[in-house]
Write a protein that holds these residues in place. Structure first.
Motif, PDB file in Angstrom:
ATOM      1  N   ARG A 223      -2.354  -3.383   3.100  1.00 11.15           N
ATOM      2  CA  ARG A 223      -1.170  -3.056   2.279  1.00 11.15           C
ATOM      3  C   ARG A 223      -1.310  -1.738   1.527  1.00 11.15           C
ATOM      4  O   ARG A 223      -0.323  -1.049   1.328  1.00 11.15           O
ATOM      5  N   GLU A 224      -2.515  -1.383   1.137  1.00 11.32           N
ATOM      6  CA  GLU A 224      -2.703  -0.137   0.385  1.00 11.32           C
ATOM      7  C   GLU A 224      -2.369   1.096   1.220  1.00 11.32           C
ATOM      8  O   GLU A 224      -2.209   2.192   0.679  1.00 11.32           O
TER       9      GLU A 224
ATOM     10  N   PRO B 254       6.691   1.880   1.238  1.00 16.15           N
ATOM     11  CA  PRO B 254       6.480   0.616   0.536  1.00 16.15           C
ATOM     12  C   PRO B 254       5.911  -0.443   1.475  1.00 16.15           C
ATOM     13  O   PRO B 254       6.180  -0.419   2.677  1.00 16.15           O
ATOM     14  N   ALA B 255       5.130  -1.336   0.918  1.00 17.58           N
ATOM     15  CA  ALA B 255       4.556  -2.427   1.705  1.00 17.58           C
ATOM     16  C   ALA B 255       5.658  -3.411   2.073  1.00 17.58           C
ATOM     17  O   ALA B 255       6.587  -3.627   1.295  1.00 17.58           O
ATOM     18  N   PRO B 256       5.574  -4.007   3.257  1.00 11.50           N
ATOM     19  CA  PRO B 256       6.575  -5.017   3.642  1.00 11.50           C
ATOM     20  C   PRO B 256       6.578  -6.172   2.643  1.00 11.50           C
ATOM     21  O   PRO B 256       5.551  -6.492   2.043  1.00 11.50           O
ATOM     22  N   GLU B 257       7.741  -6.791   2.494  1.00 13.86           N
ATOM     23  CA  GLU B 257       7.844  -7.914   1.566  1.00 13.86           C
ATOM     24  C   GLU B 257       7.072  -9.120   2.054  1.00 13.86           C
ATOM     25  O   GLU B 257       6.528  -9.873   1.261  1.00 13.86           O
TER      26      GLU B 257
ATOM     27  N   VAL C  53      -0.984   2.985  10.410  1.00 15.88           N
ATOM     28  CA  VAL C  53      -0.594   3.123   9.008  1.00 15.88           C
ATOM     29  C   VAL C  53      -1.710   3.723   8.150  1.00 15.88           C
ATOM     30  O   VAL C  53      -1.504   3.986   6.973  1.00 15.88           O
ATOM     31  N   GLY C  54      -2.877   3.937   8.719  1.00 13.93           N
ATOM     32  CA  GLY C  54      -3.984   4.511   7.967  1.00 13.93           C
ATOM     33  C   GLY C  54      -5.266   4.430   8.770  1.00 13.93           C
ATOM     34  O   GLY C  54      -5.252   4.109   9.964  1.00 13.93           O
TER      35      GLY C  54
ATOM     36  N   ALA D 241      -8.433   3.165  13.241  1.00 12.14           N
ATOM     37  CA  ALA D 241      -7.020   3.294  12.915  1.00 12.14           C
ATOM     38  C   ALA D 241      -6.526   1.900  12.549  1.00 12.14           C
ATOM     39  O   ALA D 241      -6.826   0.925  13.250  1.00 12.14           O
ATOM     40  N   ILE D 242      -5.791   1.786  11.456  1.00 11.10           N
ATOM     41  CA  ILE D 242      -5.177   0.531  11.047  1.00 11.10           C
ATOM     42  C   ILE D 242      -3.799   0.482  11.689  1.00 11.10           C
ATOM     43  O   ILE D 242      -2.973   1.378  11.469  1.00 11.10           O
TER      44      ILE D 242
END
Length: 172
Positions: free
Chosen positions: A81-82, A86-89, A150-151, A163-164
């Motif tokens: 999530r970091e 924005p992070a998904p709900e 995503v990171g 890779a994430i």
């Protein structure tokens, strides 16, 4: 692709399938078995002990040719999530840990079959996995299935940089 039999397993089945998973992984790694990848048996036991562990294995006759496995992420401990703003709900995430296909069975769509079978009908909304950044073709394969980078993360001091990759379920 050969006419394969894909079987599903849970953590209760790990004693029966553990050595087969290790053998497929060793064949898939071939001469690229570095010190980090030699610890694979520990990861098999770690993931296989988790609540909700799921494994799929493809068989060509009596020969196990590939596997994929993972387990639901622990709610509130979604480390990825970091990397998303924005992070998904949604907080329901499946951590897709491993995919391996024996070298003699590659380039036949088995990775796609295993991945889709593992992730179909999951109750989670998201799937996350790590891909060694030195393997861009593997990353591209996951991107074809709907995963997005995503990171990056190096989870262990002796591990590669990964890779994430994150995807919404079901896969496209």
């Amino acid at each position: 692709m050969a006419d394969l039999d894909v079987r599903r397993y849970t953590r209760d089945d790990l004693p029966e399938i553990r050595q087969t998973i290790i053998d497929i992984h060793a064949d898939a790694q071939g001469k690229h078995m570095d010190e980090f990848r030699k610890k694979f048996a520990w990861f098999v036991d770690h993931w296989g002990s988790r609540e909700g562990y799921a494994c799929v294995m493809a068989y060509d006759g009596d020969t196990a040719v590939g596997f994929a496995y993972g387990a639901p992420a622990v709610d509130g401990r979604e480390w990825w999530r970091e990397h998303v703003d924005p992070a998904p709900e949604s907080t329901l995430t499946f951590a897709y840990s491993e995919l391996a296909v024996r070298q003699a069975y590659r380039k036949q769509g088995i990775s796609d079959l295993l991945s889709r079978t593992l992730l179909e009908d999951r109750p989670e909304d998201l799937a996350v996995l790590l891909v060694d950044v030195t393997h861009p073709r593997v990353q591209a394969l996951y991107e074809d299935w709907g995963f997005k980078k995503v990171g990056e993360q190096q989870p262990f001091p002796d591990s590669p940089l990964f890779a994430i990759m994150l995807a919404e379920l079901p896969l496209a």
